[in-house]
Design a protein around this motif. Structure first.
Motif, PDB file in Angstrom:
ATOM      1  N   LEU A  53       0.646  -1.092   0.165  1.00  0.00           N
ATOM      2  CA  LEU A  53      -0.138  -0.099  -0.065  1.00  0.00           C
ATOM      3  C   LEU A  53       0.885   1.084  -0.072  1.00  0.00           C
ATOM      4  CD1 LEU A  53      -2.513  -1.310   2.579  1.00  0.00           C
ATOM      5  CD2 LEU A  53      -2.898  -0.833  -0.003  1.00  0.00           C
ATOM      6  N   PRO A  54       0.405   2.421  -0.384  1.00  0.00           N
ATOM      7  CA  PRO A  54       1.240   3.467  -0.651  1.00  0.00           C
ATOM      8  C   PRO A  54       1.864   3.947   0.730  1.00  0.00           C
ATOM      9  CG  PRO A  54      -0.962   3.698  -1.938  1.00  0.00           C
ATOM     10  CD  PRO A  54      -0.962   2.446  -1.083  1.00  0.00           C
ATOM     11  N   ASP A  55       1.072   3.735   1.912  1.00  0.00           N
ATOM     12  CA  ASP A  55       1.697   4.210   3.235  1.00  0.00           C
ATOM     13  C   ASP A  55       2.355   3.129   3.898  1.00  0.00           C
ATOM     14  OD1 ASP A  55      -0.385   2.445   3.677  1.00  0.00           O
ATOM     15  OD2 ASP A  55      -1.427   3.813   5.097  1.00  0.00           O
ATOM     16  N   VAL A  56       2.739   2.049   3.155  1.00  0.00           N
ATOM     17  CA  VAL A  56       3.959   1.115   3.867  1.00  0.00           C
ATOM     18  C   VAL A  56       5.075   1.958   4.543  1.00  0.00           C
ATOM     19  CG1 VAL A  56       5.099   0.473   1.829  1.00  0.00           C
ATOM     20  CG2 VAL A  56       4.687  -1.214   3.610  1.00  0.00           C
ATOM     21  N   ASP A  57       5.335   1.401   5.701  1.00  0.00           N
ATOM     22  CA  ASP A  57       6.786   1.618   6.041  1.00  0.00           C
ATOM     23  C   ASP A  57       7.930   1.376   5.093  1.00  0.00           C
ATOM     24  OD1 ASP A  57       9.178   1.866   7.342  1.00  0.00           O
ATOM     25  OD2 ASP A  57       8.568   1.090   9.211  1.00  0.00           O
ATOM     26  N   PRO A  58       8.442   2.298   4.568  1.00  0.00           N
ATOM     27  CA  PRO A  58       9.584   2.141   3.452  1.00  0.00           C
ATOM     28  C   PRO A  58      10.624   1.223   4.035  1.00  0.00           C
ATOM     29  CG  PRO A  58       9.642   4.588   4.122  1.00  0.00           C
ATOM     30  CD  PRO A  58       8.286   3.899   4.900  1.00  0.00           C
ATOM     31  N   GLU A  59      10.851   1.256   5.220  1.00  0.00           N
ATOM     32  CA  GLU A  59      11.926   0.353   5.647  1.00  0.00           C
ATOM     33  C   GLU A  59      11.722  -1.066   5.736  1.00  0.00           C
ATOM     34  OE1 GLU A  59      13.738   1.593   9.538  1.00  0.00           O
ATOM     35  OE2 GLU A  59      15.290  -0.168   9.607  1.00  0.00           O
ATOM     36  N   LEU A  60      10.337  -1.107   5.909  1.00  0.00           N
ATOM     37  CA  LEU A  60       9.772  -2.624   5.647  1.00  0.00           C
ATOM     38  C   LEU A  60       9.737  -3.008   4.248  1.00  0.00           C
ATOM     39  CD1 LEU A  60       7.018  -2.515   8.195  1.00  0.00           C
ATOM     40  CD2 LEU A  60       8.917  -3.887   8.550  1.00  0.00           C
ATOM     41  N   LEU A  61       9.318  -2.013   3.460  1.00  0.00           N
ATOM     42  CA  LEU A  61       9.435  -2.236   2.013  1.00  0.00           C
ATOM     43  C   LEU A  61      10.965  -2.733   1.288  1.00  0.00           C
ATOM     44  CD1 LEU A  61       7.472  -2.451  -0.493  1.00  0.00           C
ATOM     45  CD2 LEU A  61       8.071   0.033  -0.822  1.00  0.00           C
ATOM     46  N   GLY A  62      11.961  -1.825   1.828  1.00  0.00           N
ATOM     47  CA  GLY A  62      13.169  -2.146   1.445  1.00  0.00           C
ATOM     48  C   GLY A  62      13.692  -3.489   1.925  1.00  0.00           C
ATOM     49  N   HIS A  63      13.207  -4.063   3.015  1.00  0.00           N
ATOM     50  CA  HIS A  63      13.434  -5.388   3.556  1.00  0.00           C
ATOM     51  C   HIS A  63      12.869  -6.225   2.634  1.00  0.00           C
ATOM     52  CE1 HIS A  63      13.837  -8.580   6.541  1.00  0.00           C
ATOM     53  NE2 HIS A  63      12.693  -9.091   5.938  1.00  0.00           N
ATOM     54  N   LYS A  64      11.593  -6.015   2.331  1.00  0.00           N
ATOM     55  CA  LYS A  64      10.678  -7.061   1.793  1.00  0.00           C
ATOM     56  C   LYS A  64      11.187  -7.432   0.285  1.00  0.00           C
ATOM     57  CE  LYS A  64       6.034  -8.921   1.133  1.00  0.00           C
ATOM     58  NZ  LYS A  64       4.562  -9.022   1.603  1.00  0.00           N
ATOM     59  N   ALA A  65      11.661  -6.172  -0.281  1.00  0.00           N
ATOM     60  CA  ALA A  65      11.782  -6.104  -2.064  1.00  0.00           C
ATOM     61  C   ALA A  65      13.225  -7.142  -2.028  1.00  0.00           C
ATOM     62  CB  ALA A  65      12.270  -4.738  -2.307  1.00  0.00           C
ATOM     63  N   LEU A  66      14.015  -7.178  -0.955  1.00  0.00           N
ATOM     64  CA  LEU A  66      15.297  -7.988  -1.052  1.00  0.00           C
ATOM     65  C   LEU A  66      14.835  -9.421  -0.720  1.00  0.00           C
ATOM     66  CD1 LEU A  66      18.103  -8.493  -1.889  1.00  0.00           C
ATOM     67  CD2 LEU A  66      18.710  -7.516   0.459  1.00  0.00           C
ATOM     68  N   ALA A  67      14.032  -9.423   0.457  1.00  0.00           N
ATOM     69  CA  ALA A  67      13.617 -10.769   1.347  1.00  0.00           C
ATOM     70  C   ALA A  67      12.960 -11.901   0.222  1.00  0.00           C
ATOM     71  CB  ALA A  67      12.734 -10.554   2.375  1.00  0.00           C
ATOM     72  N   VAL A  68      12.062 -11.341  -0.529  1.00  0.00           N
ATOM     73  CA  VAL A  68      11.544 -12.185  -1.425  1.00  0.00           C
ATOM     74  C   VAL A  68      12.288 -12.787  -2.425  1.00  0.00           C
ATOM     75  CG1 VAL A  68       9.281 -10.995  -1.220  1.00  0.00           C
ATOM     76  CG2 VAL A  68      10.561 -10.305  -3.109  1.00  0.00           C
ATOM     77  N   ASN A  69      13.343 -11.971  -2.906  1.00  0.00           N
ATOM     78  CA  ASN A  69      14.489 -12.524  -3.962  1.00  0.00           C
ATOM     79  C   ASN A  69      15.288 -13.432  -3.178  1.00  0.00           C
ATOM     80  OD1 ASN A  69      14.362 -11.123  -6.724  1.00  0.00           O
ATOM     81  ND2 ASN A  69      13.562  -9.430  -5.238  1.00  0.00           N
ATOM     82  N   LEU A  70      15.779 -13.084  -1.950  1.00  0.00           N
ATOM     83  CA  LEU A  70      16.672 -14.022  -1.257  1.00  0.00           C
ATOM     84  C   LEU A  70      15.743 -15.388  -0.908  1.00  0.00           C
ATOM     85  CD1 LEU A  70      18.019 -11.830   1.676  1.00  0.00           C
ATOM     86  CD2 LEU A  70      19.246 -12.652  -0.708  1.00  0.00           C
ATOM     87  N   SER A  71      14.416 -15.317  -0.920  1.00  0.00           N
ATOM     88  CA  SER A  71      13.634 -16.629  -0.737  1.00  0.00           C
ATOM     89  C   SER A  71      13.854 -17.336  -1.957  1.00  0.00           C
ATOM     90  CB  SER A  71      12.309 -16.175  -0.332  1.00  0.00           C
ATOM     91  OG  SER A  71      11.359 -17.143  -0.104  1.00  0.00           O
ATOM     92  N   ASP A  72      13.810 -17.040  -2.932  1.00  0.00           N
ATOM     93  CA  ASP A  72      13.892 -17.567  -4.176  1.00  0.00           C
ATOM     94  C   ASP A  72      15.282 -18.225  -4.465  1.00  0.00           C
ATOM     95  OD1 ASP A  72      11.165 -17.267  -5.706  1.00  0.00           O
ATOM     96  OD2 ASP A  72      11.955 -15.371  -6.148  1.00  0.00           O
ATOM     97  N   LEU A  73      16.240 -17.751  -4.068  1.00  0.00           N
ATOM     98  CA  LEU A  73      17.449 -18.432  -3.755  1.00  0.00           C
ATOM     99  C   LEU A  73      17.520 -19.510  -2.994  1.00  0.00           C
ATOM    100  CD1 LEU A  73      20.529 -15.560  -4.622  1.00  0.00           C
ATOM    101  CD2 LEU A  73      18.992 -17.097  -6.340  1.00  0.00           C
ATOM    102  N   ALA A  74      17.101 -19.121  -1.752  1.00  0.00           N
ATOM    103  CA  ALA A  74      16.890 -20.173  -0.688  1.00  0.00           C
ATOM    104  C   ALA A  74      16.440 -21.517  -1.520  1.00  0.00           C
ATOM    105  CB  ALA A  74      16.491 -19.766   0.378  1.00  0.00           C
TER     106      ALA A  74
END
Ligand code: ADP
Ligand code: MG
Length: 319
Positions: A53-74
């Motif tokens: 959502l537009p009001d998401v905490d940007p710090e959490l979004l930064g985490h998630k943008a990378l986390a979902v990719n790390l999950s694919d490599l995992a």
């Protein structure tokens, strides 16, 4: 702030990885993979209004943008090494960028990942991370290796992210809001995936719901599976609701809820002790939820042995 000042200030950092021969700043980055390794490469996009959502905490979004990719490599058993970030941003909002990159680099640093490039443009907010990892040649865990008789496992607990979303949108009681970090701050199972190389016969990460994702393993491996609902690990807010009058919601969360980023994998029965040891070492619980069969199709049985029709998995283009 112009585009290049923005890149310099927020995305460029000192290069501490000797394998990065040319970091951010040229037309392309140059990396030197370790001898004998293959590269595992994946990309995932997060679109405002669709994934956040537009009001998401940007710090959490930064985490998630990378986390979902790390999950694919995992899920491939790979060691994450390098990332690229394509970003469309509506404005050069410095506070937003500072928080976003704080979340992104905190996770990158935990896993030794260097940001080696990207592209920055103005537009509706959209973050697209490309991840590159290393694997000893020939050791990737694909979706295609499951064999009849193998056990089916999942890590952690399933359905938490979707139940948290249901609570946040008022569709179930507030106690499930306690699970919101599962939705907003997923933990990629990188250590578990790496240790499963040579043991798991197939694996993927559960991003779109167990039945749909396990279905991908079954299709790629040309096998079927029997799964026991009662064996699927779920956290207390889900377990309590399963016994009560929210059974349909629980089934949707556990069987079809996306965004959990746990691993689903298969391994031979002979490897049970090994899998248990790997789970202990990785510090991530794993549960045996069923068996791979030669007969195609996914059969899910409830606590009394009756078969359950799997709820539909998430599909961006479903009619
Ligand atoms: P080009 O015009 O060759 O595409 P750019 O001007 O877009 O190059 O980018 C300059 C440098 O900054 C490149 O090395 C690029 O990889 C890097 N870069 C641009 N945007 C980002 C970003 N969001 N994150 C990391 N690196 C970035
Ligand atoms: Mg560019």
């Amino acid at each position: 702030m112009n585009e290049f000042a923005l890149i310099d200030r927020f995305f460029r950092r000192d290069n501490r990885d000797p394998a990065v021969r040319l970091p951010i700043g040229d037309d392309a980055a140059i990396v030197a993979p370790a001898p004998g390794c293959e590269l595992a490469i994946s990309v995932d996009m997060l679109v405002e209004g669709r994934h956040f959502l537009p009001d998401v905490d940007p710090e959490l979004l930064g985490h998630k943008a990378l986390a979902v990719n790390l999950s694919d490599l995992a899920a491939m058993g790979a060691t994450p090494r390098w990332a690229l970030l394509g970003g469309a941003l509506p404005a050069a909002d410095e506070a937003w960028l500072a928080a976003f990159t704080r979340g992104l680099f905190a996770l990158a640093d935990r896993f030794g990942v260097s940001l080696i490039g990207g592209d920055t443009t103005r537009g509706p907010r959209n973050l697209c991370v490309t991840i590159i990892g290393e694997l000893p040649a020939g050791t990737a865990i694909t979706r295609a290796g499951a064999q009849a008789g193998d056990d089916v496992y999942v890590s952690g607990t399933l359905g938490d992210a979707m139940l948290a979303l249901a609570a946040l949108s008022g569709r179930t009681a507030d106690d499930a809001i306690a699970l919101r970090s599962r939705l907003e701050r997923p933990e990629p199972r990188v250590g578990l995936g790496q240790r499963l190389r040579g043991v798991a016969t197939a694996a993927l990460d559960v991003s779109d719901g167990l039945t749909g994702d396990l279905g991908h393993i079954l299709a790629a491996s040309k096998v079927g599976a029997d799964v026991e609902l009662a064996a699927i690990p779920c956290s207390p807010p889900l377990a309590q609701r399963l016994a009560g009058n929210e059974r349909d919601l629980v089934l949707a969360c556990v069987l079809a809820g996306g965004d959990d980023y746990e691993l689903c994998f298969t391994a031979p029965v002979a490897a049970r002790a090994r899998v248990a040891g790997i789970a202990r070492e990785a510090g991530v619980p794993v549960s045996r939820i069923g068996t791979i069969t030669a007969a195609p199709g996914l059969r899910i049985r409830d606590e009394r042995g009756a078969s359950i029709a799997p709820p539909r998995a998430f599909d961006h283009f479903a009619a």
